[in-house]
Design a protein around this motif. Structure first.
Motif, PDB file in Angstrom:
ATOM      1  N   LYS A  23     -19.484 -35.046  24.915  1.00 20.62           N
ATOM      2  CA  LYS A  23     -20.889 -35.313  25.219  1.00 20.62           C
ATOM      3  C   LYS A  23     -21.141 -36.735  25.713  1.00 20.62           C
ATOM      4  CE  LYS A  23     -22.266 -32.003  21.690  1.00 20.62           C
ATOM      5  NZ  LYS A  23     -22.855 -31.838  20.360  1.00 20.62           N
ATOM      6  N   TYR A  28     -27.479 -35.030  28.602  1.00 19.55           N
ATOM      7  CA  TYR A  28     -27.434 -34.216  27.400  1.00 19.55           C
ATOM      8  C   TYR A  28     -28.831 -33.799  26.984  1.00 19.55           C
ATOM      9  CZ  TYR A  28     -26.057 -32.619  22.799  1.00 19.55           C
ATOM     10  OH  TYR A  28     -25.831 -31.845  21.696  1.00 19.55           O
ATOM     11  N   PRO A  33     -27.604 -27.846  23.490  1.00 14.71           N
ATOM     12  CA  PRO A  33     -26.302 -28.518  23.572  1.00 14.71           C
ATOM     13  C   PRO A  33     -25.180 -27.620  24.067  1.00 14.71           C
ATOM     14  CG  PRO A  33     -26.888 -28.076  21.295  1.00 14.71           C
ATOM     15  CD  PRO A  33     -28.097 -27.740  22.126  1.00 14.71           C
ATOM     16  N   VAL A  36     -25.088 -27.422  27.919  1.00 12.42           N
ATOM     17  CA  VAL A  36     -24.534 -28.628  28.530  1.00 12.42           C
ATOM     18  C   VAL A  36     -23.009 -28.577  28.484  1.00 12.42           C
ATOM     19  CG1 VAL A  36     -24.333 -31.138  28.313  1.00 12.42           C
ATOM     20  CG2 VAL A  36     -26.558 -30.037  28.027  1.00 12.42           C
TER      21      VAL A  36
END
Length: 125
Positions: A23, A28, A33, A36
């Protein structure tokens, strides 16, 4: 508390480290999450794969270590196998990041051999 038991916590933290690498520096969205990470590429994608594999390796390791401890395998042996397992798993993640598939597989095999050894030592009583 012996290092062998602390190693369970360390092994539980490893996936979080690889997730952080995946990450870091990427656009982000904390509300999505997984989306992504699903779109990640390059080293971020490989770090995410390392995270997933680290989670998969954690449960059998934790179970093996606890069983071996309960069965009173000598702490020196537990500590040795814990250290080897952690080195193998860190190596596995680093090999993922550097895109070294053969070395990564060897690290995985070493880590899994530690899990098997813990169960075998526990079975011997």
């Amino acid at each position: 508390m012996p290092f062998a038991l602390w190693s369970i916590l360390i092994a539980a933290v490893l996936p979080l480290i690889w997730a952080g690498v995946a990450k870091a520096g990427a656009p982000y969205d904390n509300s999505r999450p997984r989306e992504v990470l699903a779109r990640a590429s390059g080293h971020r994608q490989r770090a995410n794969w390392a995270q997933q594999n680290a989670w998969e390796a954690f449960s059998p390791y934790a179970a093996a270590m606890i069983v071996a401890f309960v069965m009173k395998v000598p702490v020196a042996r537990l500590d040795l196998l814990a250290g080897l397992f952690l080195l193998a798993r860190v190596g596995h993640g680093l090999c993922y990041l550097r895109n070294l598939p053969t070395a990564r597989s060897l690290c995985w095999l070493c880590g899994f051999a530690c899990v098997v050894a813990l169960f075998v030592l526990a079975a011997r009583g």
